[in-house]
Design a protein around this motif. Structure first.
Motif, PDB file in Angstrom:
ATOM      1  N   TRP A 289      31.193  16.353  39.665  1.00  0.00           N
ATOM      2  CA  TRP A 289      32.219  15.760  38.724  1.00  0.00           C
ATOM      3  C   TRP A 289      31.815  15.856  37.442  1.00  0.00           C
ATOM      4  O   TRP A 289      32.728  16.134  36.513  1.00  0.00           O
ATOM      5  CB  TRP A 289      32.439  14.219  39.069  1.00  0.00           C
ATOM      6  CG  TRP A 289      33.394  13.541  38.568  1.00  0.00           C
ATOM      7  CD1 TRP A 289      34.113  13.907  37.631  1.00  0.00           C
ATOM      8  CD2 TRP A 289      33.787  12.141  38.567  1.00  0.00           C
ATOM      9  NE1 TRP A 289      35.000  12.844  37.199  1.00  0.00           N
ATOM     10  CE2 TRP A 289      34.956  11.618  38.088  1.00  0.00           C
ATOM     11  CE3 TRP A 289      33.411  11.306  39.742  1.00  0.00           C
ATOM     12  CZ2 TRP A 289      35.687  10.744  37.941  1.00  0.00           C
ATOM     13  CZ3 TRP A 289      34.149  10.005  39.735  1.00  0.00           C
ATOM     14  CH2 TRP A 289      35.129   9.575  38.947  1.00  0.00           C
ATOM     15  N   LYS A 290      30.540  15.772  37.151  1.00  0.00           N
ATOM     16  CA  LYS A 290      30.037  15.980  35.568  1.00  0.00           C
ATOM     17  C   LYS A 290      30.359  17.137  35.032  1.00  0.00           C
ATOM     18  O   LYS A 290      30.384  17.407  33.929  1.00  0.00           O
ATOM     19  CB  LYS A 290      28.533  15.515  35.595  1.00  0.00           C
ATOM     20  CG  LYS A 290      28.007  15.481  34.128  1.00  0.00           C
ATOM     21  CD  LYS A 290      26.399  14.943  34.125  1.00  0.00           C
ATOM     22  CE  LYS A 290      26.079  15.141  32.812  1.00  0.00           C
ATOM     23  NZ  LYS A 290      25.927  16.149  31.967  1.00  0.00           N
ATOM     24  N   LEU A 291      30.291  18.279  35.871  1.00  0.00           N
ATOM     25  CA  LEU A 291      30.580  19.881  35.412  1.00  0.00           C
ATOM     26  C   LEU A 291      31.986  19.732  34.752  1.00  0.00           C
ATOM     27  O   LEU A 291      32.069  20.186  33.901  1.00  0.00           O
ATOM     28  CB  LEU A 291      30.320  20.645  36.587  1.00  0.00           C
ATOM     29  CG  LEU A 291      29.217  21.339  37.029  1.00  0.00           C
ATOM     30  CD1 LEU A 291      29.188  21.796  38.377  1.00  0.00           C
ATOM     31  CD2 LEU A 291      28.450  22.007  36.067  1.00  0.00           C
ATOM     32  N   PHE A 292      32.759  18.970  35.560  1.00  0.00           N
ATOM     33  CA  PHE A 292      34.384  18.940  35.114  1.00  0.00           C
ATOM     34  C   PHE A 292      34.079  18.154  33.572  1.00  0.00           C
ATOM     35  O   PHE A 292      34.947  18.427  32.732  1.00  0.00           O
ATOM     36  CB  PHE A 292      35.059  18.391  36.080  1.00  0.00           C
ATOM     37  CG  PHE A 292      35.439  19.581  36.963  1.00  0.00           C
ATOM     38  CD1 PHE A 292      34.311  19.729  38.149  1.00  0.00           C
ATOM     39  CD2 PHE A 292      36.604  20.212  37.000  1.00  0.00           C
ATOM     40  CE1 PHE A 292      34.730  20.616  39.129  1.00  0.00           C
ATOM     41  CE2 PHE A 292      36.838  21.402  38.139  1.00  0.00           C
ATOM     42  CZ  PHE A 292      35.638  21.365  39.231  1.00  0.00           C
ATOM     43  N   TYR A 293      33.677  16.963  33.937  1.00  0.00           N
ATOM     44  CA  TYR A 293      33.508  16.026  32.677  1.00  0.00           C
ATOM     45  C   TYR A 293      32.947  16.918  31.331  1.00  0.00           C
ATOM     46  O   TYR A 293      33.753  16.937  30.316  1.00  0.00           O
ATOM     47  CB  TYR A 293      32.628  14.833  33.056  1.00  0.00           C
ATOM     48  CG  TYR A 293      32.147  13.926  31.910  1.00  0.00           C
ATOM     49  CD1 TYR A 293      33.260  12.902  31.704  1.00  0.00           C
ATOM     50  CD2 TYR A 293      31.116  14.142  31.232  1.00  0.00           C
ATOM     51  CE1 TYR A 293      32.946  12.193  30.412  1.00  0.00           C
ATOM     52  CE2 TYR A 293      30.978  13.223  30.119  1.00  0.00           C
ATOM     53  CZ  TYR A 293      31.741  12.244  29.685  1.00  0.00           C
ATOM     54  OH  TYR A 293      31.428  11.349  28.625  1.00  0.00           O
ATOM     55  N   ASP A 294      31.926  17.478  31.605  1.00  0.00           N
ATOM     56  CA  ASP A 294      31.398  18.160  30.691  1.00  0.00           C
ATOM     57  C   ASP A 294      32.311  19.261  29.955  1.00  0.00           C
ATOM     58  O   ASP A 294      32.038  19.604  28.609  1.00  0.00           O
ATOM     59  CB  ASP A 294      29.965  18.968  30.885  1.00  0.00           C
ATOM     60  CG  ASP A 294      29.082  17.878  31.183  1.00  0.00           C
ATOM     61  OD1 ASP A 294      29.013  16.866  30.785  1.00  0.00           O
ATOM     62  OD2 ASP A 294      27.947  18.334  31.733  1.00  0.00           O
ATOM     63  N   PHE A 295      33.184  19.943  30.575  1.00  0.00           N
ATOM     64  CA  PHE A 295      34.047  20.860  30.075  1.00  0.00           C
ATOM     65  C   PHE A 295      35.300  20.229  29.580  1.00  0.00           C
ATOM     66  O   PHE A 295      36.265  20.751  29.295  1.00  0.00           O
ATOM     67  CB  PHE A 295      34.448  21.692  31.115  1.00  0.00           C
ATOM     68  CG  PHE A 295      33.261  22.675  31.324  1.00  0.00           C
ATOM     69  CD1 PHE A 295      33.078  23.744  30.509  1.00  0.00           C
ATOM     70  CD2 PHE A 295      32.695  22.836  32.686  1.00  0.00           C
ATOM     71  CE1 PHE A 295      31.992  24.619  30.524  1.00  0.00           C
ATOM     72  CE2 PHE A 295      31.565  23.697  32.695  1.00  0.00           C
ATOM     73  CZ  PHE A 295      31.351  24.603  31.996  1.00  0.00           C
ATOM     74  N   GLY A 296      35.518  18.786  29.664  1.00  0.00           N
ATOM     75  CA  GLY A 296      36.663  18.060  29.545  1.00  0.00           C
ATOM     76  C   GLY A 296      37.877  18.335  30.120  1.00  0.00           C
ATOM     77  O   GLY A 296      39.186  18.304  29.847  1.00  0.00           O
ATOM     78  N   ALA A 297      37.412  18.708  31.539  1.00  0.00           N
ATOM     79  CA  ALA A 297      38.484  18.967  32.473  1.00  0.00           C
ATOM     80  C   ALA A 297      39.125  17.876  33.309  1.00  0.00           C
ATOM     81  O   ALA A 297      37.971  17.074  33.868  1.00  0.00           O
ATOM     82  CB  ALA A 297      38.161  20.093  33.401  1.00  0.00           C
ATOM     83  N   VAL A 298      40.382  17.534  33.317  1.00  0.00           N
ATOM     84  CA  VAL A 298      40.783  16.276  34.239  1.00  0.00           C
ATOM     85  C   VAL A 298      41.642  17.067  35.313  1.00  0.00           C
ATOM     86  O   VAL A 298      42.444  17.817  35.063  1.00  0.00           O
ATOM     87  CB  VAL A 298      41.800  15.454  33.330  1.00  0.00           C
ATOM     88  CG1 VAL A 298      42.183  14.574  34.255  1.00  0.00           C
ATOM     89  CG2 VAL A 298      41.041  14.862  32.108  1.00  0.00           C
ATOM     90  N   ILE A 299      41.534  16.382  36.446  1.00  0.00           N
ATOM     91  CA  ILE A 299      41.982  16.900  37.624  1.00  0.00           C
ATOM     92  C   ILE A 299      43.402  16.048  37.723  1.00  0.00           C
ATOM     93  O   ILE A 299      43.346  14.805  37.821  1.00  0.00           O
ATOM     94  CB  ILE A 299      41.519  16.803  38.895  1.00  0.00           C
ATOM     95  CG1 ILE A 299      39.859  17.287  38.609  1.00  0.00           C
ATOM     96  CG2 ILE A 299      42.250  17.385  39.982  1.00  0.00           C
ATOM     97  CD1 ILE A 299      39.812  18.717  38.181  1.00  0.00           C
TER      98      ILE A 299
END
Lengths: 426, 394
Positions: A289-299
């Motif tokens: 999840w953090k990988l996405f958070y770090d990139f500012g990516a929201v599902i």
């Protein structure tokens, strides 16, 4: 990574609901409650509840074992007794847990089943799984409920009739026999009334991702949101309350223009909006999840949150036709949709929720999802001209989670999305 | 007169012809004929026969088709056969086929049916849900509806009206076909040195791609020729192969097993051809019902059939004893969930019954057999050297 995970109020409520459920399971022998093992897709929990029995979901136990770093040993123990490295790791994790004393995710013992309800929906491996469990729990009756596949993009009256007959002549008699309780259709109807409310609420909740920024993450947080309906609370007043609480919590975030809450804190800068296909990895859930958070990516939408039921296309249980409704519910689960329907549904999600990209998390263990995903990607790319990406991991086998590989692929994918935004804005 | 060698060569040519030349030629020889491709394992071909069609078994590209585009459709951890089938589809091998049937055997084949739909292959694509409820008025009724759906689909293409008489004719022909196949297997069990397992395999597989009438003639001829042969017995053990499931082993793998000191006297390579154990009732006023009854009550054991009331391990041991086999070789395709999830059940039963076994994986295009040959050779030696001794595997 902050040591303290930020939690929403509804998450705390859910935690209590699930803890109570496992507590009830651990004392089932003393209280005399009968225990039914069954699966999440096509989970006809309402019927189990109508007989005052307690459901157990081996997939949920497996994913919880994965999140608590217990799955690796369970899988290896199952492999030691002859299970192949090649097969579904949920099955191996469950069998490994069983041969290690069946201690559940909360540390309490899960009682053996009184009934194996093989709701055979959208996944062929379910059948093989319970054939194995049947041998590990000799003498326990199995009720098979075969759910026909929506091969022609529709549910025919014959398909429903086939399922209803099985419910009437195979499933219900076995439930009556095991529970000692007579089937009460009025009771089932009342339970289904709650299910219908919950289905409405879930749709409203996942529809809030239309907002910018999205107030929720429909994949990583989404799997928590579907927790109650997929772990024995479908049709309960607790579920109705939980979803109403969750919905008002989310609407408050919409009012304040806030992004999703993540374990790392609130996501303040929504850079990318994604639709994700496939289950998550559970063994490294937070890092993932953090990988996405770090990139500012929201599902903004995910197919996985529809695995226990698809409500986007208008389906709701009809309490006045309880058995027909349960049948149609089973046939409407995501993995029981054919590839064309999956493509249509994902297209709708990408369009409705204004996604910037489509990402597949391809799971080694799960052919029901994985076989065909590359074609789904191609079709969506062709139809919608949207950037697509693919990462690979597994459900609960940590040996198949490669952090750096996933990070590299995500970096490339997000670079591509960035470039596209520049071009589109130019 | 044609020799057995010539007959086998002809069958091998037919069996591995990925252009399905004979089937396409058959179609061109008459008006209103249709070709319907079906995936493993079993489909009641009688239904297609009754509708002026030829059911053509699609068993992948094996080791005879280089996979170029197929790999772009499947991740590395998915079995090999569907990528071969997609490769064949994309390369136009099925261009004259009218429809495709995908029996419900696993999630990969199920989703492959969706891929064929997306690729718009044929005039119809049907995923065929075989019932897992074996009561006539529940699963049987549903199965009948599924079969009649196929009849309707074909009728829309060739305007042929369904006729119970024609179906009864087909039932008789396929009953004969299964009886002849069983006779070939019977001869092989009795005198396995007369014909090798790979040769039997080619003879049976040829029947997947040609009209049943022609296959019956081939089988009759093979039986006649085998009856007049003597051959020289060799010092080999008798083995049963379990787990070939839908993906077929390359012919060289079958040869390797026999060269390593085994006679394969029972197998589930082409299980669909002997799926129904015995005859389908012929000459009834409800021949579709007869096919349904046969499926519900006379199906063999398989990884695809829910078996709780009829345990597969019991049936496997019975078959083992009837075959007078010395051991079992479990040979499953890589990444095959149904076959591999059966292995702990079946192998545990081998333990309980003091049956010796080995296990390995293959894929349809496996090209290296050295390790398998050594493994099988050691297995064969161990049985020969300690023949008659009780082995406590518990």
């Amino acid at each position: 990574m902050p040591s303290k995970v930020v939690k929403e109020k509804s998450m705390i409520i859910q935690k209590e609901m699930i803890a109570n459920h496992f507590r009830e399971l651990s004392t089932a022998k003393e209280t005399g409650k009968k225990v039914v093992y069954t699966f999440v897709p096509g989970n006809i929990s309402e019927l189990i509840l109508a007989f005052d029995m307690l459901p157990v979901y081996p997939e949920i136990n497996a994913l919880q074992s994965g999140m608590r770093k217990k799955s690796e040993k369970f899988i290896q123990d199952a492999e030691r007794i002859g299970h192949s490295e090649d097969v579904c790791t949920y099955v191996k994790c469950d069998i490994g847990m069983m041969i290690n004393g069946n201690i559940g995710p909360t540390g309490e013992k899960i009682p053996p089943p009184d009934l194996l309800l093989l709701s055979y929906t959208g996944c062929f491996t379910f059948m093989k799984w319970f054939e194995n469990l049947k041998r590990l729990y000799p003498g326990v009756p199995v009720a098979m409920l075969h759910t026909p596949y929506q091969e022609d993009k529709k549910i025919t009256p014959e398909m429903t009739r086939y399922m209803v007959k099985q419910l009437k002549e195979e499933v219900i008699p076995k439930m009556e026999q095991v529970s000692g309780v007579k089937y009460d259709e009025e009771k089932l109807k009342n339970i289904l009334r709650n299910s219908s409310k919950v289905e409405d609420a879930i749709l409203r909740i996942f529809d809030t991702t239309k907002n910018k920024p999205s107030p929720i993450d429909a994949y990583f947080a989404g799997v928590y949101y579907i927790g109650p309906i997929n772990s024995g609370f479908r049709g309960t007043p607790e579920a109705v309350n939980y979803y109403e609480e969750l919905y008002s919590e989310i609407m408050e975030r919409v009012r304040l223009g806030l992004g999703p809450i993540t374990p790392e804190g609130e996501m303040e800068n929504e850079r990318f909006r994604l639709v994700v296909e496939g289950p998550p990895n559970w063994t490294h859930f937070r890092e993932f999840w953090k990988l996405f958070y770090d990139f500012g990516a929201v599902i903004v939408a995910s197919s996985y949150t529809k695995v226990g039921g698809v409500y986007d296309m208008g389906f709701r249980v009809d309490p006045d036709k309880p058995l027909d409704s349960l049948a149609d519910y089973c046939m409407n689960c995501y993995t029981n949709l054919n590839l064309e329907q999956r493509i249509d549904l994902l297209s709708k999600c990408i369009t409705d929720y204004k996604a910037d990209g489509f990402l597949v998390n391809s799971i080694k263990s799960c052919n029901s999802f994985s076989a065909g995903q590359l074609m789904i990607m191609k079709e969506l790319e062709r139809k919608l001209e949207i950037p697509v990406g693919l990462i690979e991991s597994d459900l609960v086998d940590p040996r198949y989670f490669s952090y750096s590989n996933i990070k590299n692929r995500l970096e490339s994918f997000f670079q591509m999305l960035d470039q596209r935004k520049i071009i589109l804005n130019y | 007169m044609e020799s057995l060698k010539q007959l086998i060569n002809k069958c091998e040519g037919l069996a591995f012809d990925l252009n399905y030349t004979r089937a396409k030629q058959w179609k061109s020889e008459g008006d209103g004929r249709v070709l319907v491709g079906y995936m493993p394992i079993y489909f009641p071909r009688e239904i297609i026969h009754a509708m002026n069609g030829l059911a053509v078994g699609i068993l992948g590209g094996g080791d005879k088709k280089q996979i170029i585009r197929g790999d772009a459709y499947y991740q590395s951890y998915i079995c090999h056969m569907p990528r071969g089938i997609i490769e064949l589809a994309l390369d136009g091998h099925f261009d004259q086929f009218d429809g495709f049937l995908f029996p419900s055997i696993c999630d990969v084949i199920r989703n492959l049916s969706g891929m064929f739909r997306v690729l718009r292959k044929g005039k119809f694509v049907k995923y065929m849900d075989f019932p897992q409820n074996f009561q006539k008025h529940i699963g049987g009724e549903f199965f009948k509806y599924e079969l009649m759906d196929i009849v309707d689909k074909i009728s829309k293409i060739n305007k042929v009206k369904f006729s119970p008489e024609k179906l009864n004719e087909g039932i008789q022909l396929f009953n004969k076909n299964r009886a002849l196949i069983n006779a070939v297997y019977g001869l092989r069990k009795k005198s396995p040195w007369k014909i090798s397992a790979d040769e039997v395999y080619s003879i049976i597989r040829a029947g997947y791609v040609i009209p049943v009438e022609e296959h019956n003639e081939i089988l009759k001829k093979a039986i006649e020729l085998l009856g007049s042969m003597d051959g020289e017995p060799m010092d080999k053990i008798r083995v049963m192969i379990i787990g070939a499931f839908c993906e077929q082993p390359p012919l060289s793998l079958i040869k390797t097993i026999e060269q390593a000191g085994c006679y394969i006297i029972e197998d589930d390579f082409l299980l669909g051809s002997k799926w129904i154990q015995g005859d389908v009732e012929a000459g009834t006023s409800d021949p579709v019902g007869a096919i349904v009854d046969a499926y519900l009550n006379k199906s063999t054991f398989s990884s695809t059939v829910y078996d709780v009331d009829n345990p597969k391990e019991v049936r496997m041991i019975k078959l083992f004893n009837e075959s007078k086999a010395d051991g079992i070789i479990f040979a499953a395709p890589s990444f095959c969930d149904p076959a591999l999830l059966d292995h702990p059940i079946l192998q545990s039963s081998c333990h309980d019954n003091d049956i010796r076994y080995i296990s390995f994986l293959f894929s349809e295009n496996t090209g290296q057999f050295k390790v398998i040959k050594e493994q099988v050779g050691t297995f064969s030696d161990s049985i020969k050297l300690w023949e008659g001794e009780t082995v406590n595997l518990k």
